[in-house]
Design an enzyme around this catalytic site. Sequence first.
Site, mmCIF file in Angstrom:
data_model
loop_
_atom_site.group_PDB
_atom_site.id
_atom_site.type_symbol
_atom_site.label_atom_id
_atom_site.label_comp_id
_atom_site.label_asym_id
_atom_site.label_seq_id
_atom_site.Cartn_x
_atom_site.Cartn_y
_atom_site.Cartn_z
ATOM 1 N N ASN A 14 -2.857 -15.594 8.738
ATOM 2 C CA ASN A 14 -2.751 -15.604 7.263
ATOM 3 C C ASN A 14 -1.829 -16.722 6.804
ATOM 4 O O ASN A 14 -2.095 -17.373 5.785
ATOM 5 C CB ASN A 14 -2.263 -14.248 6.757
ATOM 6 C CG ASN A 14 -3.394 -13.251 6.626
ATOM 7 O OD1 ASN A 14 -4.233 -13.384 5.739
ATOM 8 N ND2 ASN A 14 -3.459 -12.292 7.534
ATOM 9 N N HIS A 105 -2.270 -6.092 3.532
ATOM 10 C CA HIS A 105 -2.493 -4.914 4.372
ATOM 11 C C HIS A 105 -3.992 -4.799 4.645
ATOM 12 O O HIS A 105 -4.803 -4.915 3.717
ATOM 13 C CB HIS A 105 -1.977 -3.661 3.644
ATOM 14 C CG HIS A 105 -2.134 -2.429 4.473
ATOM 15 N ND1 HIS A 105 -1.273 -2.112 5.514
ATOM 16 C CD2 HIS A 105 -3.069 -1.451 4.447
ATOM 17 C CE1 HIS A 105 -1.675 -0.986 6.077
ATOM 18 N NE2 HIS A 105 -2.761 -0.562 5.444
ATOM 19 N N THR A 137 7.205 -2.597 -2.535
ATOM 20 C CA THR A 137 8.221 -1.674 -3.051
ATOM 21 C C THR A 137 8.822 -0.962 -1.842
ATOM 22 O O THR A 137 8.278 -1.084 -0.736
ATOM 23 C CB THR A 137 7.591 -0.651 -4.017
ATOM 24 O OG1 THR A 137 6.543 0.026 -3.319
ATOM 25 C CG2 THR A 137 7.033 -1.302 -5.265
ATOM 26 N N ASP A 141 3.657 0.238 2.477
ATOM 27 C CA ASP A 141 2.264 -0.038 2.117
ATOM 28 C C ASP A 141 1.856 0.572 0.774
ATOM 29 O O ASP A 141 0.770 1.153 0.640
ATOM 30 C CB ASP A 141 1.306 0.450 3.224
ATOM 31 C CG ASP A 141 1.539 -0.295 4.524
ATOM 32 O OD1 ASP A 141 1.943 -1.468 4.467
ATOM 33 O OD2 ASP A 141 1.317 0.295 5.603
HETATM 34 C C1 GRF Z 1 -3.254 -8.929 9.361
HETATM 35 O O1 GRF Z 1 -4.352 -8.103 9.635
HETATM 36 C C2 GRF Z 1 -2.496 -8.419 8.166
HETATM 37 O O2 GRF Z 1 -3.315 -7.778 7.231
HETATM 38 C C3 GRF Z 1 -1.550 -7.426 8.781
HETATM 39 O O3 GRF Z 1 -1.180 -7.976 10.012
HETATM 40 C C4 GRF Z 1 -2.201 -8.883 10.452
HETATM 41 C C5 GRF Z 1 -1.530 -10.197 10.651
HETATM 42 O O4 GRF Z 1 -2.393 -11.165 11.195
HETATM 43 N N1 GRF Z 1 -0.454 -7.163 7.893
HETATM 44 P P1 GRF Z 1 -1.946 -12.677 11.230
HETATM 45 O O5 GRF Z 1 -0.611 -12.727 11.979
HETATM 46 O O6 GRF Z 1 -1.819 -13.163 9.834
HETATM 47 O O7 GRF Z 1 -3.024 -13.373 12.002
#
Ligand code: GRF
Length: 212
Positions: A14, A105, A137, A141
């Site tokens: 991400n 999430h 918050t 989650d």
């Molecule tokens: C993702 O699925 C995100 O939604 C969750 O942890 C994972 C992280 O993946 N919070 P990356 O490290 O961004 O590849």
Amino acid sequence: MKSVVILISGRGSNMRALVEADLPGCKLVVVSNQPDAEGLAYARQRGLATAVVNHRDYPSRAAFDAALSEAIDMHQPDLVVLAGFMRILGEQFVRHYQGRLVNIHPSLLPVFPGLHTHAQALAAGVKVHGCTVHFVTPALDSGPIVIQAAVPVQAGDDEDTLAARVLAQEHIIYPRAVQWFLEGRLQLMEDGHVLLVGEQPVPARLIAPAGE
Ligand code: GRF
């Protein structure tokens, strides 16, 4: 120039999506609690500022949170982005960044909070699953929802196939949410909802299975 600090613990896909989105007028900094996080190597290679605050070096959760805050605040962030950051952050930390701390999430919150969300979705037999970007918050989650993307659950899916389908959407919605925040288009309403200024209509429906 806006400043965005991204917190990671591992793969960092991400974070990578955020880097590759090349958001205009935005300086990205990557901070990890894991010295060997895969995402750190990518961030360094892209020439981003990086820092490690290893939770094992601190005697308590509060001491770690304080050190992390210090590493973050050096960059005077407009926004702090949790991107696969696998430590629970204390209430004081969360309050310090309230309104400028977001998380992604891998479920359509408020269903399936916590870990193993894809297994939870498969066990529940839902036909639609997805991901959520929300303001953070103190409760885990939860928090005002900014954007969600839904994907169908297909016959024969396992955790891996479903996770991959959801992750592809995460990489689309997270940069979008961050861009909206930086443009000042996200308004936190009194009822705890988020209003997107200039919101466009979305397609009327997603039905899964689609059938005939
Ligand atoms: C993702 O699925 C995100 O939604 C969750 O942890 C994972 C992280 O993946 N919070 P990356 O490290 O961004 O590849």
